[in-house]
Design a protein around this motif. Structure first.
Motif, PDB file in Angstrom:
ATOM      1  N   VAL A 101      11.619  -7.078  -0.126  1.00  0.00           N
ATOM      2  CA  VAL A 101      10.282  -5.513  -0.458  1.00  0.00           C
ATOM      3  C   VAL A 101      11.870  -4.751  -0.787  1.00  0.00           C
ATOM      4  O   VAL A 101      11.135  -3.896  -1.912  1.00  0.00           O
ATOM      5  CB  VAL A 101      10.321  -4.936   0.364  1.00  0.00           C
ATOM      6  CG1 VAL A 101      10.908  -4.830   1.742  1.00  0.00           C
ATOM      7  CG2 VAL A 101       9.055  -3.551   0.461  1.00  0.00           C
ATOM      8  N   ALA A 102      13.079  -4.783  -0.568  1.00  0.00           N
ATOM      9  CA  ALA A 102      14.308  -3.747  -0.825  1.00  0.00           C
ATOM     10  C   ALA A 102      14.522  -4.362  -2.275  1.00  0.00           C
ATOM     11  O   ALA A 102      14.473  -3.550  -2.964  1.00  0.00           O
ATOM     12  CB  ALA A 102      15.564  -4.116  -0.275  1.00  0.00           C
ATOM     13  N   GLY A 103      14.220  -5.302  -3.120  1.00  0.00           N
ATOM     14  CA  GLY A 103      14.872  -6.271  -3.779  1.00  0.00           C
ATOM     15  C   GLY A 103      13.806  -5.420  -5.429  1.00  0.00           C
ATOM     16  O   GLY A 103      13.591  -4.877  -6.205  1.00  0.00           O
ATOM     17  N   THR A 117      11.683   7.560   1.571  1.00  0.00           N
ATOM     18  CA  THR A 117      11.762   6.247   2.607  1.00  0.00           C
ATOM     19  C   THR A 117       9.836   5.805   2.706  1.00  0.00           C
ATOM     20  O   THR A 117       9.094   6.594   2.076  1.00  0.00           O
ATOM     21  CB  THR A 117      12.031   6.937   4.083  1.00  0.00           C
ATOM     22  OG1 THR A 117      10.650   7.969   4.234  1.00  0.00           O
ATOM     23  CG2 THR A 117      13.368   7.794   4.219  1.00  0.00           C
ATOM     24  N   LEU A 118      10.085   4.477   2.611  1.00  0.00           N
ATOM     25  CA  LEU A 118       9.002   4.096   3.137  1.00  0.00           C
ATOM     26  C   LEU A 118       8.468   3.646   4.062  1.00  0.00           C
ATOM     27  O   LEU A 118       9.114   3.034   3.863  1.00  0.00           O
ATOM     28  CB  LEU A 118       8.879   3.101   1.440  1.00  0.00           C
ATOM     29  CG  LEU A 118       7.780   2.029   1.524  1.00  0.00           C
ATOM     30  CD1 LEU A 118       6.073   3.338   1.210  1.00  0.00           C
ATOM     31  CD2 LEU A 118       7.643   0.862   0.369  1.00  0.00           C
ATOM     32  N   SER A 119       6.956   3.632   4.799  1.00  0.00           N
ATOM     33  CA  SER A 119       7.026   3.150   5.571  1.00  0.00           C
ATOM     34  C   SER A 119       7.861   3.397   6.958  1.00  0.00           C
ATOM     35  O   SER A 119       8.533   1.900   6.906  1.00  0.00           O
ATOM     36  CB  SER A 119       6.079   1.273   6.059  1.00  0.00           C
ATOM     37  OG  SER A 119       5.468   1.541   4.943  1.00  0.00           O
ATOM     38  N   LEU A 120       8.836   4.882   6.418  1.00  0.00           N
ATOM     39  CA  LEU A 120       9.668   4.584   7.823  1.00  0.00           C
ATOM     40  C   LEU A 120       9.897   4.391   9.344  1.00  0.00           C
ATOM     41  O   LEU A 120       8.827   4.483   9.483  1.00  0.00           O
ATOM     42  CB  LEU A 120       9.613   6.186   7.806  1.00  0.00           C
ATOM     43  CG  LEU A 120      11.053   6.580   8.179  1.00  0.00           C
ATOM     44  CD1 LEU A 120      11.727   8.196   7.980  1.00  0.00           C
ATOM     45  CD2 LEU A 120      10.652   6.827  10.251  1.00  0.00           C
ATOM     46  N   PHE A 121      10.442   3.764   9.744  1.00  0.00           N
ATOM     47  CA  PHE A 121      10.131   3.242  10.846  1.00  0.00           C
ATOM     48  C   PHE A 121      11.540   3.356  11.657  1.00  0.00           C
ATOM     49  O   PHE A 121      12.489   3.452  11.262  1.00  0.00           O
ATOM     50  CB  PHE A 121      10.527   1.894  11.057  1.00  0.00           C
ATOM     51  CG  PHE A 121      10.416   0.843  12.606  1.00  0.00           C
ATOM     52  CD1 PHE A 121       9.324   0.614  12.583  1.00  0.00           C
ATOM     53  CD2 PHE A 121      11.567   0.764  13.545  1.00  0.00           C
ATOM     54  CE1 PHE A 121       8.789  -0.124  14.175  1.00  0.00           C
ATOM     55  CE2 PHE A 121      11.304  -0.213  14.332  1.00  0.00           C
ATOM     56  CZ  PHE A 121      10.315  -0.834  14.916  1.00  0.00           C
ATOM     57  N   ILE A 136       2.939  -2.589   6.157  1.00  0.00           N
ATOM     58  CA  ILE A 136       3.548  -3.995   5.560  1.00  0.00           C
ATOM     59  C   ILE A 136       2.491  -4.150   4.063  1.00  0.00           C
ATOM     60  O   ILE A 136       3.418  -4.530   3.530  1.00  0.00           O
ATOM     61  CB  ILE A 136       3.231  -5.305   6.449  1.00  0.00           C
ATOM     62  CG1 ILE A 136       4.085  -5.475   7.808  1.00  0.00           C
ATOM     63  CG2 ILE A 136       3.457  -6.351   5.464  1.00  0.00           C
ATOM     64  CD1 ILE A 136       5.617  -5.510   7.172  1.00  0.00           C
ATOM     65  N   ARG A 137       1.526  -3.858   3.659  1.00  0.00           N
ATOM     66  CA  ARG A 137       1.150  -4.390   2.536  1.00  0.00           C
ATOM     67  C   ARG A 137       1.586  -3.454   1.033  1.00  0.00           C
ATOM     68  O   ARG A 137       1.944  -3.802   0.009  1.00  0.00           O
ATOM     69  CB  ARG A 137      -0.724  -4.030   2.628  1.00  0.00           C
ATOM     70  CG  ARG A 137      -1.371  -4.755   3.327  1.00  0.00           C
ATOM     71  CD  ARG A 137      -2.696  -3.923   3.862  1.00  0.00           C
ATOM     72  NE  ARG A 137      -3.305  -5.238   3.630  1.00  0.00           N
ATOM     73  CZ  ARG A 137      -4.217  -6.301   3.194  1.00  0.00           C
ATOM     74  NH1 ARG A 137      -4.722  -6.454   2.011  1.00  0.00           N
ATOM     75  NH2 ARG A 137      -5.096  -7.460   4.099  1.00  0.00           N
ATOM     76  N   THR A 138       2.493  -1.908   2.072  1.00  0.00           N
ATOM     77  CA  THR A 138       3.373  -1.319   0.497  1.00  0.00           C
ATOM     78  C   THR A 138       4.213  -1.985   0.624  1.00  0.00           C
ATOM     79  O   THR A 138       4.379  -1.803  -0.356  1.00  0.00           O
ATOM     80  CB  THR A 138       3.501  -0.111   1.406  1.00  0.00           C
ATOM     81  OG1 THR A 138       4.893   0.128   2.694  1.00  0.00           O
ATOM     82  CG2 THR A 138       2.907   0.590   2.211  1.00  0.00           C
ATOM     83  N   GLN A 161       1.107   2.287  -7.570  1.00  0.00           N
ATOM     84  CA  GLN A 161       1.556   3.562  -6.550  1.00  0.00           C
ATOM     85  C   GLN A 161       2.875   4.151  -6.840  1.00  0.00           C
ATOM     86  O   GLN A 161       3.253   5.439  -7.180  1.00  0.00           O
ATOM     87  CB  GLN A 161       0.298   4.032  -6.161  1.00  0.00           C
ATOM     88  CG  GLN A 161      -1.012   3.353  -6.475  1.00  0.00           C
ATOM     89  CD  GLN A 161      -2.301   4.275  -5.021  1.00  0.00           C
ATOM     90  OE1 GLN A 161      -2.517   4.986  -4.592  1.00  0.00           O
ATOM     91  NE2 GLN A 161      -2.914   2.957  -4.495  1.00  0.00           N
ATOM     92  N   ILE A 162       3.745   3.292  -5.511  1.00  0.00           N
ATOM     93  CA  ILE A 162       4.517   3.633  -4.729  1.00  0.00           C
ATOM     94  C   ILE A 162       5.969   3.893  -5.937  1.00  0.00           C
ATOM     95  O   ILE A 162       6.920   4.202  -5.779  1.00  0.00           O
ATOM     96  CB  ILE A 162       4.655   3.150  -3.847  1.00  0.00           C
ATOM     97  CG1 ILE A 162       3.775   3.005  -2.967  1.00  0.00           C
ATOM     98  CG2 ILE A 162       6.328   3.001  -3.246  1.00  0.00           C
ATOM     99  CD1 ILE A 162       3.885   1.433  -1.475  1.00  0.00           C
TER     100      ILE A 162
END
Length: 343
Positions: free
Chosen positions: A82-84, A170-174, A315-317, A326-327
């Motif tokens: 996902v980072a790529g 940030t996306l889906s921050l953990f 995870i779906r993001t 959208q993101i």
């Protein structure tokens, strides 16, 4: 059975083999003139070799002036997932982006393997900025940082101290420290001291020459994984272990690393964030509470937004086209605005 498993079954979608090692759909397969290109690079952080991918936008010129964005991958993930994906999406909007493998993981160096400590991960992001600010054509005054999942928590923490970061997303921050200390959704608060002792014992054994003890995803069957109630871990099993599996993403860490992780928190100094801030989370993600808490604690920036993706889990993001579109549009607009070239 989850919708994720119903969609992909046990085998997952067939992804075209990629010369660059990328495992996300519509990834760059070859460098073509006039399009986004990918460049494999190596640099060192604190004497340890890092392997990364730099994405340059269409029409890139080393004598140009571009904003740069560092993209940090999730815990146990790699630059190839996902980072790529989001590094490529941002490059399509005109940025020079860098996705890297954390040290001790993936293709980067560092021993013992699977060491996963907050100080190292924050140092990885700072080291990536060191490299990107000197990349031909990148304006060092227009650097942004974007982190996903655990990489989101570490990016949020890095922005507290590294003011070379002019905009942070940030996306889906953990929040790795909170989860390792208190359990996911704070379900293990009564066992934190016992788990600290176990982590200390694991380090004691390592120091005596034993093989390091591994923690993280257990060996599950797809059917067992479908029974997991928590969407992050259920969907994470299929994403990391089936549909987007990469040899560079072990999904595990050294148990001894818990000594460092449990005594750390991504939001302890959230009030030090002064930069423009964009926090993105899935509407129905069971991890959403971590993004909301980080957003509230970032009290020193008035330029902040919490963007909720309708219908999305954690995870779906990472891969569902509806959510990725959208993101991508949101982060492209955010960084374009906040990292615009000043007259």
């Amino acid at each position: 059975m989850s919708t994720f498993a119903q969609t992909y079954g046990d085998e997952g979608p067939t992804l075209t083999p990629n010369a660059f090692g990328l495992v996300y759909e519509n990834a760059i397969n070859e460098n073509i003139a006039g399009k986004v290109n990918l460049h494999r690079v190596n640099y060192r952080v604190d004497g340890i070799d890092v392997v990364a991918h730099v994405y340059t936008p269409a029409g890139y010129s080393p004598t140009g002036s571009y904003a740069g964005i560092v993209v940090a991958h999730p815990n146990g993930g790699s630059k190839d997932q996902v980072a790529g994906l989001y590094a490529q999406k941002l490059a399509e909007a005109g940025f020079v982006t860098l996705a890297f493998d954390a040290r001790y993981q993936g293709e980067s160096g560092g021993m013992p393997r699977r060491t996963d400590k907050p100080a190292n991960r924050i140092g990885d992001i700072m080291g990536a900025i060191d490299y990107l600010q000197n990349y031909p054509g990148v304006d060092p005054e227009r650097i942004g940082a974007f982190g996903i999942c655990g990489g989101g928590g570490y990016t949020f923490a890095t922005a507290q101290v590294d003011k070379r970061i002019k905009a942070v997303g940030t996306l889906s921050l953990f929040n790795t420290g909170d989860v390792r200390r208190n359990g996911y959704m704070r379900t293990q608060m009564d066992t934190k001291f016992e788990r600290q002792r176990e982590a200390s014992l694991a380090r004691q054994k390592e120091a005596a020459g034993a093989e390091p003890e591994i923690a993280g995803f257990m060996n599950l069957t797809p059917e067992q994984a479908r029974q997991i109630k928590v969407d992050l871990y259920r969907d994470g099993y299929f994403y990391y272990g089936v549909t987007h599996m990469s040899p560079n993403a072990p999904g595990t860490y050294l148990k001894s690393s818990l000594m460092d992780m449990m005594a750390w928190d991504a939001t302890d100094h959230a009030d030090l964030i002064t930069q423009p801030l964009l926090i993105i989370a899935g509407e129905i993600a069971d991890s959403r509470y971590m993004s909301e808490e980080a957003f509230v604690k970032a009290t020193s920036t008035a330029d902040k937004e919490l963007f909720i993706v309708p219908g999305a889990t954690h995870i779906r993001t990472y891969f569902v086209k509806e959510y990725v579109d959208q993101i991508s549009a949101k982060i492209q607009q955010f960084f374009s605005s906040k990292l615009a070239k000043k007259d």
